[in-house]
Design a protein around this motif. Sequence first.
Motif, PDB file in Angstrom:
ATOM      1  N   GLU A  41       0.212   4.579  11.578  1.00 49.37           N
ATOM      2  CA  GLU A  41      -0.782   4.021  12.493  1.00 49.37           C
ATOM      3  C   GLU A  41      -1.857   3.259  11.728  1.00 49.37           C
ATOM      4  N   ALA A  42      -2.383   2.195  12.339  1.00 48.58           N
ATOM      5  CA  ALA A  42      -3.476   1.427  11.741  1.00 48.58           C
ATOM      6  C   ALA A  42      -4.663   2.346  11.477  1.00 48.58           C
ATOM      7  N   ILE A  43      -5.352   2.112  10.357  1.00 45.70           N
ATOM      8  CA  ILE A  43      -6.388   3.045   9.917  1.00 45.70           C
ATOM      9  C   ILE A  43      -7.513   3.171  10.934  1.00 45.70           C
ATOM     10  N   TRP A  44      -7.889   2.068  11.589  1.00 44.78           N
ATOM     11  CA  TRP A  44      -9.027   2.151  12.510  1.00 44.78           C
ATOM     12  C   TRP A  44      -8.681   2.987  13.744  1.00 44.78           C
ATOM     13  N   ILE A  45      -7.409   2.956  14.170  1.00 44.01           N
ATOM     14  CA  ILE A  45      -6.985   3.815  15.274  1.00 44.01           C
ATOM     15  C   ILE A  45      -6.941   5.266  14.812  1.00 44.01           C
ATOM     16  N   ASN A  46      -6.348   5.480  13.650  1.00 42.28           N
ATOM     17  CA  ASN A  46      -6.211   6.837  13.126  1.00 42.28           C
ATOM     18  C   ASN A  46      -7.569   7.506  12.954  1.00 42.28           C
ATOM     19  N   GLU A  47      -8.496   6.787  12.341  1.00 44.15           N
ATOM     20  CA  GLU A  47      -9.826   7.365  12.114  1.00 44.15           C
ATOM     21  C   GLU A  47     -10.617   7.481  13.412  1.00 44.15           C
TER      22      GLU A  47
ATOM     23  N   THR B 123      -6.071   9.422  27.960  1.00 40.48           N
ATOM     24  CA  THR B 123      -5.824   8.083  27.417  1.00 40.48           C
ATOM     25  C   THR B 123      -5.814   8.117  25.896  1.00 40.48           C
ATOM     26  N   ILE B 124      -6.753   8.851  25.282  1.00 44.25           N
ATOM     27  CA  ILE B 124      -6.767   8.950  23.823  1.00 44.25           C
ATOM     28  C   ILE B 124      -5.529   9.692  23.346  1.00 44.25           C
ATOM     29  N   ALA B 125      -5.124  10.715  24.067  1.00 43.97           N
ATOM     30  CA  ALA B 125      -3.903  11.435  23.706  1.00 43.97           C
ATOM     31  C   ALA B 125      -2.693  10.505  23.761  1.00 43.97           C
ATOM     32  N   ALA B 126      -2.647   9.625  24.758  1.00 41.67           N
ATOM     33  CA  ALA B 126      -1.531   8.675  24.860  1.00 41.67           C
ATOM     34  C   ALA B 126      -1.522   7.709  23.683  1.00 41.67           C
ATOM     35  N   ILE B 127      -2.704   7.321  23.191  1.00 43.35           N
ATOM     36  CA  ILE B 127      -2.782   6.445  22.014  1.00 43.35           C
ATOM     37  C   ILE B 127      -2.219   7.169  20.797  1.00 43.35           C
TER      38      ILE B 127
ATOM     39  N   ASN C  31       1.623   0.432  16.766  1.00 46.09           N
ATOM     40  CA  ASN C  31       0.414   0.484  15.950  1.00 46.09           C
ATOM     41  C   ASN C  31      -0.674  -0.442  16.472  1.00 46.09           C
ATOM     42  N   GLY C  32      -1.920  -0.092  16.164  1.00 45.79           N
ATOM     43  CA  GLY C  32      -3.048  -0.972  16.421  1.00 45.79           C
ATOM     44  C   GLY C  32      -3.216  -1.310  17.885  1.00 45.79           C
ATOM     45  N   ILE C  33      -3.483  -2.592  18.145  1.00 42.86           N
ATOM     46  CA  ILE C  33      -3.776  -3.063  19.493  1.00 42.86           C
ATOM     47  C   ILE C  33      -2.582  -2.845  20.423  1.00 42.86           C
ATOM     48  N   SER C  34      -1.375  -3.027  19.902  1.00 44.45           N
ATOM     49  CA  SER C  34      -0.183  -2.826  20.745  1.00 44.45           C
ATOM     50  C   SER C  34      -0.108  -1.392  21.246  1.00 44.45           C
ATOM     51  N   GLY C  35      -0.431  -0.432  20.377  1.00 42.05           N
ATOM     52  CA  GLY C  35      -0.411   0.966  20.791  1.00 42.05           C
ATOM     53  C   GLY C  35      -1.433   1.264  21.868  1.00 42.05           C
ATOM     54  N   ILE C  36      -2.609   0.628  21.759  1.00 42.49           N
ATOM     55  CA  ILE C  36      -3.642   0.819  22.786  1.00 42.49           C
ATOM     56  C   ILE C  36      -3.159   0.276  24.127  1.00 42.49           C
ATOM     57  N   ASP C  37      -2.625  -0.940  24.122  1.00 45.55           N
ATOM     58  CA  ASP C  37      -2.142  -1.528  25.368  1.00 45.55           C
ATOM     59  C   ASP C  37      -1.016  -0.686  25.972  1.00 45.55           C
ATOM     60  N   ASN C  38      -0.111  -0.197  25.125  1.00 45.89           N
ATOM     61  CA  ASN C  38       0.965   0.667  25.630  1.00 45.89           C
ATOM     62  C   ASN C  38       0.397   1.906  26.308  1.00 45.89           C
ATOM     63  N   ALA C  39      -0.572   2.538  25.646  1.00 46.43           N
ATOM     64  CA  ALA C  39      -1.158   3.759  26.190  1.00 46.43           C
ATOM     65  C   ALA C  39      -1.850   3.492  27.526  1.00 46.43           C
ATOM     66  N   LEU C  40      -2.578   2.392  27.605  1.00 50.76           N
ATOM     67  CA  LEU C  40      -3.259   2.053  28.861  1.00 50.76           C
ATOM     68  C   LEU C  40      -2.250   1.846  29.984  1.00 50.76           C
TER      69      LEU C  40
END
Length: 675
Positions: free
Chosen positions: A511-517, A579-583, A589-598
């Motif tokens: 996972e991208a570091i900014w998402i992970n952190e 939503t955070i759990a889905a991410i 990874n990154g923005i794609s993972g956020i959009d998928n989770a949403l």
Amino acid sequence: MISRYGNAKDKDKWGDIVATFQKVVELDPDHYGFEKNGRPFSAYHYLGEISEQMGDYQSAANAFKELIRIMPYQPAFYLRLGSLYDQLDNKQEAITAYERAIKINRDLWRAHDALWKLCFEHYYQLYQEDQLEAAAENLRKAVHSYSELRRLAPPANHEHDNDLLAQFRARLGRLYVVLQRENEAIEVLEKSLETTPDNPDTNYWLGIAYQEIGNPEQAERYLRTTIALSPEREEAYNALGYFFAERGTNLDEAVGLIQKALKKSPANGAYLDSLGWVYFKQGKLNDALKQLEKAVIYMPDSVEVQDHLGEVYLRKGLKKEADASEVPSAPAQPNAPQLALGDRKDFFSVNFNTHEQYIVQSTLRAIGEFCYIFVEDSQWLRTVNEEKVRSVRRAFDDAAPADLNRGIYEIETELFGAPPDIDGDKRIYLLLLDIRDGETRGSSFVAGFFSPVNQHRGVLRHPEIGIPVRSNELDMLYLDTDPQNAGSEKAFGVLAHEFAHLIHWRHDADEAIWINEGCAEYAMFVCGYQVRGHVSSFQQNPHISLIDWPQGTRSQLAHYGAAYLWMLYLHEHYGGSQTIAAIVKDRANGISGIDNALHSRGIEATFPVIYADWKVANYLDDTEFADGQYGYQNEQLRLRHRREHRSYPVSVENNVLASYGSDYIPFYPSARNGS
């Protein structure tokens, strides 16, 4: 009859009514007829209606099954049965009921509406469980029923149909590619382009599909289109770069493309492998070896990375290394060892100044329900005592500020899922030690860490300096004891943070570091620990990029604050903790993972739209304005301005702003004008 018997004032009679209808069907198991208006009539119908109102969904479902047995060509009965099975969480039976309703009447838009939602929900569950063939079939059904809904239903029922349908088709195309069903992927994705030609997901997976079937012109076309439409999409840069490497063309451009991807995710093993392979094709063997030896530490089980590394070794004349390029593995432990208080154990740890490993001699000081607590021998009764060990165990096992009945382990596993289990023991190893980080009084220090190395077996190579690093082959976390007080609330927050990293690694290791952190910071919030220091640092440096983090072990605290506020904003405005759990659980990874989770949560907003609102919310932080869209309930922000202007015209030179960063610059009335 239901209007007579089923209203609120007659609820106390429902038991008698049910008994009456049950007597009817006992006397006549095939009871049915028609009312004057032609509506089918049956005691089973009313048994089902009343049982549903009483909350007895199983009895209601049984009644409607009997009703369907008697009158099998009434689609409305299948609709009711599908709804009841959905209430009972029997997804497959619900899907079957809706499909039968559609088989009888293919234009029944309410059945299509129910079916696409249910199939999409079922798809996501199966996808998370790695049942990809079944997931693809459910998503195919969702796409078909949503298409039919567009054709049949009033517009209000599919207001954003093109965008949502494009997302569904892009996901289906991606699944087909993963399942090596490329021609089906191309068919569904090209259909999507007819209505949404500018969808980045669709173009990306079309490029990948065409690459897999050996159509280089179309592959390059769609990957370049993806980059033009979505310049932040790192995997597209890597895919196009690796595509050029495989063909042996445009190699200089390929290097630049993959380096852009690595700038966003420097620890991504696939990107490192791609760059190494391009260097190999260019004949730059030393550069290739450096990148591939980095890649292998992040992807030690990848046959492709091992093959690439072996090719480089052979070209350099290092046959012995080529033969041994596969990472050595230690045998799996079939059973967890039986530990007792006082047991001594040596662990590998890291010196953050030299990046070299060293041995920590330690003793087991506590065994909790979910943890073993080892303490470095040199720290016992110097920085750590019995009371601090009890406090750590209590925080991890029993009680956190957010929930006095559950500790960090239960709070986070309930939300994010179970941690990995490399050692066959449900307990997590917690090592309390003086982390070697070159800390001097008043300087920054490493408060704790999770090492992915421990999730592998055997010996790996350090990604930067090439030295061997050894795995403890344990699910473990490290917690500093000097200068940090290991028994403090601050230390427990660090423990919550690092435990989230361990869980996240199981779901999405690269996972991208900014998402992970950001998710790890959010875990501190969920457990009730303070994140205020990192937020304060962001308030002083709000211009930093949200997604581009500095490399190295000591990232600016402001980046942690930004990532946390992003996750908190999603929590408060877009679906809460699920939503955070889905991410965390989404493997993109990154923005794609956020959009998928949403999308998986039924949220139509996408990253760019939310990011624009988030920037404004960080400045305004006003929960009274615009229904609270530009504020936080759990934080109070006051950002530092980069500069301000009070005289005009304004002249600013060499002003550079990082991608996904924001400057906040107030413009005041000119004093010269007296206004």
